[in-house]
Design a protein around this motif. Structure first.
Motif, mmCIF file in Angstrom:
data_model
loop_
_atom_site.group_PDB
_atom_site.id
_atom_site.type_symbol
_atom_site.label_atom_id
_atom_site.label_comp_id
_atom_site.label_asym_id
_atom_site.label_seq_id
_atom_site.Cartn_x
_atom_site.Cartn_y
_atom_site.Cartn_z
ATOM 1 N N PRO A 146 2.800 68.008 121.589
ATOM 2 C CA PRO A 146 3.452 67.742 120.292
ATOM 3 C C PRO A 146 3.218 68.847 119.265
ATOM 4 C CG PRO A 146 1.837 66.014 120.808
ATOM 5 C CD PRO A 146 1.853 66.972 121.948
ATOM 6 N N ALA A 147 2.012 69.408 119.251
ATOM 7 C CA ALA A 147 1.733 70.483 118.281
ATOM 8 C C ALA A 147 2.586 71.709 118.593
ATOM 9 C CB ALA A 147 0.251 70.839 118.302
ATOM 10 N N SER A 148 2.723 72.021 119.867
ATOM 11 C CA SER A 148 3.551 73.160 120.260
ATOM 12 C C SER A 148 5.014 72.912 119.903
ATOM 13 C CB SER A 148 3.415 73.416 121.764
ATOM 14 O OG SER A 148 4.345 74.380 122.181
ATOM 15 N N PHE A 149 5.502 71.721 120.178
ATOM 16 C CA PHE A 149 6.902 71.407 119.894
ATOM 17 C C PHE A 149 7.207 71.555 118.399
ATOM 18 C CE2 PHE A 149 10.525 68.465 119.280
ATOM 19 C CZ PHE A 149 11.432 69.116 120.097
ATOM 20 N N VAL A 150 6.338 71.020 117.565
ATOM 21 C CA VAL A 150 6.523 71.139 116.107
ATOM 22 C C VAL A 150 6.471 72.607 115.695
ATOM 23 C CG1 VAL A 150 5.446 70.641 113.864
ATOM 24 C CG2 VAL A 150 5.724 68.815 115.555
ATOM 25 N N SER A 151 5.524 73.354 116.256
ATOM 26 C CA SER A 151 5.407 74.769 115.891
ATOM 27 C C SER A 151 6.665 75.543 116.252
ATOM 28 C CB SER A 151 4.188 75.404 116.562
ATOM 29 O OG SER A 151 4.412 75.679 117.926
ATOM 30 N N CYS A 152 7.256 75.228 117.396
ATOM 31 C CA CYS A 152 8.460 75.930 117.840
ATOM 32 C C CYS A 152 9.665 75.588 116.963
ATOM 33 C CB CYS A 152 8.740 75.609 119.303
ATOM 34 S SG CYS A 152 7.465 76.277 120.402
ATOM 35 N N LEU A 153 9.791 74.321 116.595
ATOM 36 C CA LEU A 153 10.876 73.922 115.684
ATOM 37 C C LEU A 153 10.748 74.635 114.340
ATOM 38 C CD1 LEU A 153 11.084 70.066 116.299
ATOM 39 C CD2 LEU A 153 12.848 71.750 116.853
ATOM 40 N N LEU A 154 9.545 74.653 113.799
ATOM 41 C CA LEU A 154 9.317 75.303 112.502
ATOM 42 C C LEU A 154 9.572 76.806 112.585
ATOM 43 C CD1 LEU A 154 6.109 73.425 111.305
ATOM 44 C CD2 LEU A 154 8.414 73.221 110.355
ATOM 45 N N TRP A 155 8.997 77.439 113.590
ATOM 46 C CA TRP A 155 9.117 78.892 113.725
ATOM 47 C C TRP A 155 10.575 79.317 113.861
ATOM 48 C CZ3 TRP A 155 10.654 81.435 118.334
ATOM 49 C CH2 TRP A 155 10.587 82.828 118.270
ATOM 50 N N ALA A 156 11.301 78.682 114.769
ATOM 51 C CA ALA A 156 12.704 79.049 114.968
ATOM 52 C C ALA A 156 13.514 78.808 113.697
ATOM 53 C CB ALA A 156 13.298 78.266 116.146
ATOM 54 N N GLY A 157 13.257 77.696 113.035
ATOM 55 C CA GLY A 157 13.979 77.391 111.798
ATOM 56 C C GLY A 157 13.699 78.397 110.696
ATOM 57 N N VAL A 158 12.440 78.740 110.548
ATOM 58 C CA VAL A 158 12.058 79.678 109.480
ATOM 59 C C VAL A 158 12.690 81.053 109.687
ATOM 60 C CG1 VAL A 158 10.071 81.004 108.595
ATOM 61 C CG2 VAL A 158 9.941 78.519 108.762
ATOM 62 N N PHE A 159 12.818 81.488 110.929
ATOM 63 C CA PHE A 159 13.364 82.828 111.164
ATOM 64 C C PHE A 159 14.877 82.865 111.354
ATOM 65 C CE2 PHE A 159 8.888 83.633 111.825
ATOM 66 C CZ PHE A 159 8.738 84.815 111.125
ATOM 67 N N LEU A 160 15.486 81.749 111.678
ATOM 68 C CA LEU A 160 16.946 81.718 111.784
ATOM 69 C C LEU A 160 17.629 81.349 110.463
ATOM 70 C CD1 LEU A 160 17.371 79.959 115.243
ATOM 71 C CD2 LEU A 160 18.167 82.257 114.665
ATOM 72 N N ALA A 161 17.045 80.428 109.732
ATOM 73 C CA ALA A 161 17.684 79.876 108.530
ATOM 74 C C ALA A 161 18.033 80.915 107.454
ATOM 75 C CB ALA A 161 16.826 78.762 107.939
ATOM 76 N N PRO A 162 17.170 81.889 107.173
ATOM 77 C CA PRO A 162 17.543 82.839 106.113
ATOM 78 C C PRO A 162 18.867 83.559 106.387
ATOM 79 C CG PRO A 162 15.219 83.049 106.583
ATOM 80 C CD PRO A 162 15.801 82.139 107.645
ATOM 81 N N GLY A 163 19.119 83.908 107.622
ATOM 82 C CA GLY A 163 20.390 84.549 107.969
ATOM 83 C C GLY A 163 21.566 83.647 107.699
ATOM 84 N N TYR A 164 21.412 82.364 108.004
ATOM 85 C CA TYR A 164 22.487 81.410 107.723
ATOM 86 C C TYR A 164 22.674 81.265 106.221
ATOM 87 C CZ TYR A 164 23.042 80.054 112.546
ATOM 88 O OH TYR A 164 23.312 80.083 113.885
#
Length: 170
Positions: A146-164
């Motif tokens: 669960p900790a890994s899953f949350v970390s992956c969701l956060l990380w991908a969101g943080v680095f993809l969202a600014p471009g959007y």
């Protein structure tokens, strides 16, 4: 001239937009996998991909989930390697040549526990080593997953969202 180049680039992305998810999946996997992460600057690429994909009409959610799942599977592979080799992993390349990486990741996991997986995603130097070391320190799968899953969701969101977000301004 620049408008023509941008229009051509966006047209190219629109024609091949179906490749966005597999590409970010592979980048997320590489960024979270021991060794591969040293050669793939996924975080920087995610910023650019987010902007171009959004400008071409792509969906944030599908790309975000693809990147997150790729990173999650990379974490699982790295964790499994750590489980398989245990503390002997420190005697193997690249940790044999850079024991300070193992020491830093071990101190990080020891200090922050399961939270180290979330925090570690945002500290590039030890990102892929945290799951490895968590495994060598016998972090249970029930805690790791669960900790890994949350970390992956956060990380991908943080680095993809600014471009959007930036592409919405133009």
């Amino acid at each position: 001239m620049i408008d023509g180049i941008m229009a051509s680039a966006l047209d190219l992305v629109r024609k091949h937009i179906a490749y966005a998810e597999p590409i970010v999946f592979a980048l997320g996997f590489a960024e979270s996998t021991l060794i591969l992460s040293m050669f793939v600057p996924s975080s920087a690429l995610f910023l650019a991909i987010g902007g171009v994909h959004s400008a071409a009409g792509g969906s944030f959610v599908t790309v975000w989930l693809a990147a997150s799942i790729g990173a999650f599977l990379g974490d699982i592979v790295t964790y499994a390697i750590g489980r398989a080799f245990g503390r002997d992993i420190g005697d193997m390349w690249p940790l044999k040549n850079h024991p300070e990486w193992y020491v830093a990741a071990r101190g990080f996991v020891d200090r922050y526990g399961a939270s180290s997986l979330i925090l570690g995603k945002f500290t590039g130097a030890i990102r892929a080593f945290v799951p490895l070391v968590a495994a060598t320190m016998h972090m249970r799968w029930q805690v790791f997953l669960p900790a890994s899953f949350v970390s992956c969701l956060l990380w991908a969101g943080v680095f993809l969202a600014p471009g959007y977000g930036i592409s919405l301004l133009f």
